[in-house]
Design a protein around this motif. Structure first.
Motif, PDB file in Angstrom:
ATOM      1  N   UNK A 162       0.810  -1.223   0.000  1.00 31.99           N
ATOM      2  CA  UNK A 162       0.000   0.000   0.000  1.00 31.99           C
ATOM      3  C   UNK A 162       0.839   1.267   0.000  1.00 31.99           C
ATOM      4  N   UNK A 163       2.077   1.194  -0.469  1.00 34.31           N
ATOM      5  CA  UNK A 163       2.907   2.390  -0.509  1.00 34.31           C
ATOM      6  C   UNK A 163       2.287   3.448  -1.411  1.00 34.31           C
ATOM      7  N   UNK A 164       2.261   4.726  -0.980  1.00 30.91           N
ATOM      8  CA  UNK A 164       1.610   5.764  -1.788  1.00 30.91           C
ATOM      9  C   UNK A 164       2.365   6.140  -3.044  1.00 30.91           C
ATOM     10  N   UNK A 165       3.633   5.683  -3.192  1.00 28.83           N
ATOM     11  CA  UNK A 165       4.339   6.035  -4.426  1.00 28.83           C
ATOM     12  C   UNK A 165       3.729   5.360  -5.648  1.00 28.83           C
ATOM     13  N   UNK A 166       2.932   4.303  -5.435  1.00 29.28           N
ATOM     14  CA  UNK A 166       2.206   3.710  -6.557  1.00 29.28           C
ATOM     15  C   UNK A 166       1.086   4.643  -7.018  1.00 29.28           C
ATOM     16  N   UNK A 167       0.506   5.383  -6.067  1.00 29.08           N
ATOM     17  CA  UNK A 167      -0.515   6.376  -6.443  1.00 29.08           C
ATOM     18  C   UNK A 167       0.112   7.527  -7.221  1.00 29.08           C
ATOM     19  N   UNK A 168       1.359   7.833  -6.927  1.00 25.81           N
ATOM     20  CA  UNK A 168       2.031   8.921  -7.630  1.00 25.81           C
ATOM     21  C   UNK A 168       2.275   8.600  -9.093  1.00 25.81           C
ATOM     22  N   UNK A 169       2.178   7.331  -9.479  1.00 25.63           N
ATOM     23  CA  UNK A 169       2.396   6.971 -10.878  1.00 25.63           C
ATOM     24  C   UNK A 169       1.305   7.518 -11.776  1.00 25.63           C
ATOM     25  N   UNK A 170       0.130   7.835 -11.218  1.00 26.43           N
ATOM     26  CA  UNK A 170      -0.968   8.393 -12.012  1.00 26.43           C
ATOM     27  C   UNK A 170      -1.012   9.915 -11.948  1.00 26.43           C
TER      28      UNK A 170
END
Length: 405
Positions: A162-170
């Motif tokens: 659930x790391x938020x850096x995956x959300x930063x990809x969008x």
């Protein structure tokens, strides 16, 4: 006026030089910095949880498997040693013998019993008896230690997934930054957008100029960081990122690009790092997206193509033209030269209008004096009328001593 025209004229274009600058921050946000000769490696063990979370996925999975496998093997070996030391393995066929663990006939059975104990599976075939105090102590110790290992490793995997850096990809940034006029002032602009329908809460934007500099004392700073104002004083850096936004840095006297013209900018060597931060609406975790622009990625005299259109009852964003720009008339001089030229033009208009009105009033006064005669009374009346008109046109009246003469 010739200098002003020269400042606004683009002049002959020179092709920009190819640069081999190493990026400080990659376009996808990864910081291109590696730490070498770190001798105090023990510091990583003091924060083992963060160290495991920061590892690559293949290493994290390896540690996850090893953490469980080693504990199962370790306690399985101890269960086998207890059975071997008590002589349980020698009395397998003796029904009158009470072993420490029923149906434990070898190391494999001890290993399986260790797994059943730590994972609380409890098949019921192998079970500890009440005639083995050392086994009871070991059972309690394995249950407690197994719960700790389970909480630690599952927590690491949950945080890593659930790391938020995956959300930063969008969160996307325009491939180029542009320099053009906005309300008569030169501005450095780039565009940001969010591909998801779930929004980033409390989003804010920052920009840093990375450029080498040398101090007055001769100290060389290879990667000096300078803030680029993108609306911190006015609150414009707080974004409502529902649709793509164009972020603007006004090149004023406080900007490091105040004296940079188009040619000077092409010869310069710098990197602009932009940072978008906010809270993920779905999880409440803070994420950060980064990108950068080199000198070759800053387009002078361009503007971003509009991506927002009004449809039947809603606004539609066309991300196909998100990175597109088009040329607009833009002076090639620096912002300082542009401001000085505008100030000279304003001063010229301010002083030229009253002077022309004064000339007209003097001509009218001379005509009236010639018609009435060259008497002193007529001359004084004309002088007073001219003085009043000059005062109304924004000029100061002549001193009293001069009027008497």
């Amino acid at each position: 006026m010739a200098q002003e025209n020269a400042a606004f004229s683009p002049g002959p274009e020179e092709p920009p030089r190819r640069r081999g600058r190493q990026r400080y921050v990659e376009k996808d946000g990864r910081c291109n910095v590696q730490h070498g000769n770190v001798r105090e490696t023990y510091r990583y063990l003091t924060d083992l949880f963060t160290t495991l979370v920061d590892l690559q996925w293949r290493l994290s999975l390896l540690f996850f498997v090893l953490a469980y496998a080693l504990t199962w093997l370790f306690f399985g070996a101890i269960w086998w040693l207890i059975a071997y030391g008590r002589g349980d393995l020698e009395h397998l066929e003796d029904t009158a013998w009470t072993p420490c663990v029923n149906n434990l006939n070898g190391f494999v059975a001890a290993f399986l019993f260790s797994i059943e104990t730590e994972t609380t599976i409890g098949y019921g075939h192998r079970v500890i008896t009440d005639q083995c105090p050392e086994g009871i102590v070991l059972l309690l110790l394995q249950a407690i230690l197994g719960s700790m290992v389970n909480a630690f490793m599952v927590g690491c995997m949950f945080v890593k997934i659930s790391q938020p850096n995956k959300r930063a990809a969008t969160l996307v940034f325009s491939s180029h930054a542009v320099v053009s006029l906005r309300d008569g002032r030169l501005c450095l602009m780039f565009r940001v957008g969010d591909l998801r329908s779930s929004h980033i809460v409390e989003a804010s934007i920052r920009a840093k100029l990375i450029r080498s500099r040398q101090t007055l004392e001769g100290e060389f700073i290879p990667l000096h960081q300078t803030d680029l104002s993108v609306g911190f004083d006015t609150g414009d850096d707080r974004l409502f990122l529902v649709s793509p936004l164009v972020i603007s840095h006004e090149i004023d006297a406080a900007s490091p690009f105040w004296e940079a013209s188009r040619r000077a900018l092409e010869r310069d060597d710098f990197e602009i790092v932009v940072i978008l931060e906010g809270m993920v609406e779905a999880t409440g975790m803070t994420c950060q997206a980064r990108s950068s622009y080199l000198v070759d990625e800053v387009l002078w005299g361009h503007r971003f193509t509009s991506v927002l259109t009004l449809e039947d009852g809603f606004y539609e964003v066309d991300y196909a033209s998100f990175h597109e720009t088009f040329e607009v008339p833009t002076p090639s001089c620096s912002a300082r030269e542009l401001a000085e030229a505008a100030a000279r033009l304003d001063a010229h208009l301010y002083w030229s209008i009253p002077s022309r009105l004064d000339e007209k009033v003097e001509e009218e006064g001379a005509g009236e004096g010639a018609g009435e005669g060259a008497g002193e009374e007529a001359g004084e009346g004309a002088g007073e009328g001219a003085g009043v008109d000059k005062e109304q046109n924004g000029c100061l009246p002549p001193p009293e001593s001069e009027s008497k003469v």
